[in-house]
Enzyme design. Structure first.
Site: not given
Ligand code: DGL
Length: 271
Positions: A8-9, A71, A156, A190, A192
């Site tokens: 994932d990013s 992701c 993040e 997403c 996240h």
């Protein structure tokens, strides 16, 4: 060691890995978060493709035969090019899979009204991957989308429980749900977003279902391994877990534990 690679990013894919560990604990896993270059959500097609390819090549170099792009942005903007143009450079048994297709395959089990909303990054929404993939399988499902560019930076940066985060969550949800009264299901497109699922539920009418992808993707991975014994045999099973980030190890361990639901030790690499 031939671990399953999970990419994932940044932190988001840990919400998917968490479900893999619950559903398929016997395998070895290596998780790579490109935190130094996250978020990917508003980067160009070419940049997301290049970064994702570098990550996949690195995971292959660590012995992975199977890599999951945990992701949506990378799945939307890089997966197809990697599958069609790059995999042939590696030995033929390597595979890269994404998270959009498995989520889309499960959607008909959730919606009764056949009106579905998708929340994602700008990249995922502009790629139109969700409407295209959903309509390939179910041409009667109407799909509405909205991009939430502030959500990943808030998550993040560990600001997702602040009043500022609530402001953006409410604003973006309104922009999605105001598109149709018939929408009964919302995909968190997403990886996240599961971290703010409670806040999302708080601002949504209770009859609307929210779908997080982790458990769906884990179910589909189990199914994939069952249908592909040649790949299943290549994935080693010693229950090891390795966590790797392109940025600070301390932040990755501290914040990542909230996404994974348990603490871990990480190492830093450069792509
Ligand atoms: N977790 C990602 C996704 O599923 C990341 C988003 C980003 O880096 O912007 O889309």
């Amino acid at each position: 060691m031939n671990p399953i690679g999970v990419f994932d990013s940044g932190y988001g894919g840990l919400t998917v890995l968490r479900e893999f560990l619950a559903k398929l604990p016997e395998y070895d896993y290596i998780y790579l978060g490109d935190n130094a270059r996250a978020p990917y959500g508003n980067r160009s097609f070419h940049t997301v493709y290049e970064y994702t390819l570098q990550a996949v090549e690195w995971l292959f170099s660590q012995g992975c035969h199977l890599v999951i792009l945990a992701c949506n942005t990378a799945s939307a903007k890089a997966l197809r090019s990697i599958q069609q143009n790059d995999l042939q450079r590696f030995d033929s048994g390597r595979r890269v899979l994404g998270v959009i297709r498995p989520s889309v395959e499960a959607i008909h089990e959730y919606t009764s009204s056949r009106h579905v909303g998708v929340l994602g990054t700008i990249g995922t929404v502009l790629s139109n991957s969700y409407p295209l993939e959903i309509n390939k399988l179910h041409d009667d499902i109407v799909v509405y989308q909205h991009a939430c560019p502030m959500w990943v930076p808030l998550i993040e940066n560990d600001e997702y429980l602040s009043p500022g985060a609530d402001y953006f969550i409410q604003k973006d949800l309104n922009a999605l749900v105001s598109q149709s009264d018939e929408m009964d299901t919302i995909i968190l497109g997403c990886t996240h977003y599961p971290l703010i699922a409670d806040r999302i539920a708080h601002f949504l009418p209770s009859h609307k279902k929210i779908i997080s992808q982790g458990n769906i993707v884990a179910e589909k991975l189990a199914d994939y391994l069952q249908r592909h014994p040649e790949m299943e045999r290549k994935c080693s099973k010693n229950k090891t877990r390795r966590f790797v980030t392109t940025d600070s190890v301390e932040s990755f361990e501290l914040r990542g534990a909230k996404f994974l639901g348990e603490s871990f030790s990480a190492e830093q690499i450069h792509l």
